[in-house]
Write an enzyme that holds these catalytic residues in place. Structure first.
Site, PDB file in Angstrom:
ATOM      1  N   ASP A   8       0.869  -1.178   0.000  1.00 40.92           N
ATOM      2  CA  ASP A   8       0.000   0.000   0.000  1.00 40.92           C
ATOM      3  C   ASP A   8       0.908   1.231   0.000  1.00 40.92           C
ATOM      4  OD1 ASP A   8       0.878   0.342   2.599  1.00 40.92           O
ATOM      5  OD2 ASP A   8      -1.096   0.188   3.539  1.00 40.92           O
ATOM      6  N   HIS A   9       0.314   2.424   0.198  1.00 42.46           N
ATOM      7  CA  HIS A   9       1.100   3.661   0.161  1.00 42.46           C
ATOM      8  C   HIS A   9       2.144   3.698   1.273  1.00 42.46           C
ATOM      9  CE1 HIS A   9      -2.217   4.124   2.919  1.00 42.46           C
ATOM     10  NE2 HIS A   9      -1.528   5.061   3.544  1.00 42.46           N
ATOM     11  N   CYS A  65       3.329  -3.055   3.968  1.00 40.92           N
ATOM     12  CA  CYS A  65       2.496  -1.903   4.337  1.00 40.92           C
ATOM     13  C   CYS A  65       3.256  -1.151   5.430  1.00 40.92           C
ATOM     14  CB  CYS A  65       1.078  -2.296   4.722  1.00 40.92           C
ATOM     15  SG  CYS A  65       0.897  -3.385   6.145  1.00 40.92           S
ATOM     16  N   GLY A  66       2.583  -0.250   6.124  1.00 41.88           N
ATOM     17  CA  GLY A  66       3.293   0.536   7.137  1.00 41.88           C
ATOM     18  C   GLY A  66       3.824  -0.343   8.261  1.00 41.88           C
ATOM     19  N   THR A  67       2.976  -1.237   8.734  1.00 43.44           N
ATOM     20  CA  THR A  67       3.352  -2.124   9.846  1.00 43.44           C
ATOM     21  C   THR A  67       3.599  -3.571   9.416  1.00 43.44           C
ATOM     22  OG1 THR A  67       1.035  -2.680  10.199  1.00 43.44           O
ATOM     23  CG2 THR A  67       1.917  -0.799  11.451  1.00 43.44           C
ATOM     24  N   ILE A  69       1.218  -5.548   9.367  1.00 44.60           N
ATOM     25  CA  ILE A  69       0.122  -6.264  10.051  1.00 44.60           C
ATOM     26  C   ILE A  69      -1.114  -6.374   9.155  1.00 44.60           C
ATOM     27  CG2 ILE A  69      -1.441  -6.250  12.031  1.00 44.60           C
ATOM     28  CD1 ILE A  69       0.794  -4.710  13.576  1.00 44.60           C
ATOM     29  N   GLY A  70      -1.511  -5.266   8.575  1.00 41.67           N
ATOM     30  CA  GLY A  70      -2.704  -5.294   7.717  1.00 41.67           C
ATOM     31  C   GLY A  70      -2.537  -6.280   6.571  1.00 41.67           C
ATOM     32  N   MET A  71      -1.367  -6.266   5.962  1.00 43.33           N
ATOM     33  CA  MET A  71      -1.120  -7.178   4.841  1.00 43.33           C
ATOM     34  C   MET A  71      -1.160  -8.631   5.307  1.00 43.33           C
ATOM     35  SD  MET A  71      -0.928  -5.852   1.861  1.00 43.33           S
ATOM     36  CE  MET A  71      -0.318  -4.533   0.795  1.00 43.33           C
ATOM     37  N   HIS A  98       9.578 -24.119   9.354  1.00 47.13           N
ATOM     38  CA  HIS A  98       8.517 -24.735  10.162  1.00 47.13           C
ATOM     39  C   HIS A  98       7.127 -24.544   9.565  1.00 47.13           C
ATOM     40  CE1 HIS A  98      11.045 -24.651  14.132  1.00 47.13           C
ATOM     41  NE2 HIS A  98      11.749 -25.056  13.083  1.00 47.13           N
ATOM     42  N   ARG A 132       7.577 -33.389  10.936  1.00 42.50           N
ATOM     43  CA  ARG A 132       6.513 -33.069  11.891  1.00 42.50           C
ATOM     44  C   ARG A 132       5.839 -31.731  11.560  1.00 42.50           C
ATOM     45  NH1 ARG A 132      11.211 -31.352  14.181  1.00 42.50           N
ATOM     46  NH2 ARG A 132      11.185 -29.476  15.467  1.00 42.50           N
ATOM     47  N   HIS A 133       6.585 -30.843  10.902  1.00 43.87           N
ATOM     48  CA  HIS A 133       6.003 -29.547  10.532  1.00 43.87           C
ATOM     49  C   HIS A 133       4.948 -29.715   9.439  1.00 43.87           C
ATOM     50  CE1 HIS A 133       8.994 -27.765  13.038  1.00 43.87           C
ATOM     51  NE2 HIS A 133       9.974 -28.277  12.334  1.00 43.87           N
TER      52      HIS A 133
HETATM   53  C1  RB5 Z   1      -1.649   2.943   6.415  1.00 44.70           C
HETATM   54  O1  RB5 Z   1      -1.652   4.166   7.066  1.00 44.70           O
HETATM   55  C2  RB5 Z   1      -1.376   1.827   7.400  1.00 44.70           C
HETATM   56  O2  RB5 Z   1      -2.473   1.659   8.239  1.00 44.70           O
HETATM   57  C3  RB5 Z   1      -1.082   0.547   6.655  1.00 44.70           C
HETATM   58  O3  RB5 Z   1       0.027   0.728   5.844  1.00 44.70           O
HETATM   59  C4  RB5 Z   1      -0.748  -0.658   7.501  1.00 44.70           C
HETATM   60  O4  RB5 Z   1       0.220  -0.373   8.454  1.00 44.70           O
HETATM   61  C5  RB5 Z   1      -1.890  -1.394   8.072  1.00 44.70           C
HETATM   62  O5  RB5 Z   1      -1.732  -2.428   8.738  1.00 44.70           O
END
Ligand code: RB5
Length: 146
Positions: A8-9, A65-67, A69-71, A98, A132-133
């Site tokens: 993402d951006h 992505c930024g974190t 996490i979202g991806m 694993h 096992r994995h």
């Molecule tokens: C975008 O601002 C941010 O929320 C996104 O890149 C990501 O970190 C979401 O998990």
């Protein structure tokens, strides 16, 4: 190996670094964007990329992505996907050995480009251990198919 790359951006700079790494490693890849400064929604890139791995068109995806996490959340919604959010080298190796992870996600706002490149290099070059994995992964697949 064929890799699909998306961000993402919040991940465009790191995504460019990973594209350069894939070229250095001579790995075939497709970059589906966003390559944009405007705000976009990570599911719009993460889910299509994950679907193209699940369908067999690509072997792996790297999603930024930024974190990260979202991806990871988005990709793991797709049956057949084992997406790993990784920000250290130990986990990069372990999740291939694993979990046989087929999607790597990272956060551009979390780690620097140097570490991210080494994580991607390790993840791309480490084989799954099986044994096992493989039994554990089979349980995940069974759950998806129930
Ligand atoms: C975008 O601002 C941010 O929320 C996104 O890149 C990501 O970190 C979401 O998990």
């Amino acid at each position: 190996m064929k890799v699909i790359l998306a961000s993402d951006h919040g991940g465009i700079h790191l995504s460019k670094e990973i594209a350069e790494l894939l070229e250095e490693l001579n790995i075939e890849y497709e970059d589906i964007g966003c390559n944009c400064a405007d705000s976009v929604d990570y599911p719009d890139y993460g889910i299509p990329a994950a679907e193209r791995v699940a369908s067999g068109e690509f072997d792996r995806a790297i999603l930024i992505c930024g974190t990260g996490i979202g991806m990871a959340i988005a990709a793991n919604k797709v049956n057949g996907i084992r997406a790993a959010l990784v920000h250290d080298l130990f986990s990069a190796k372990a999740t291939r050995e694993h979990n046989d992870s087929n999607v790597l996600t990272m956060g551009e706002r979390v780690i620097g480009a140097g570490l991210a490149r080494e994580i991607a290099r390790t993840w791309l070059t480490t084989e799954a251990q099986g044994g096992r994995h493989a039994n554990r992964i089979a349980k995940l697949t069974a759950y998806e198919n129930k």
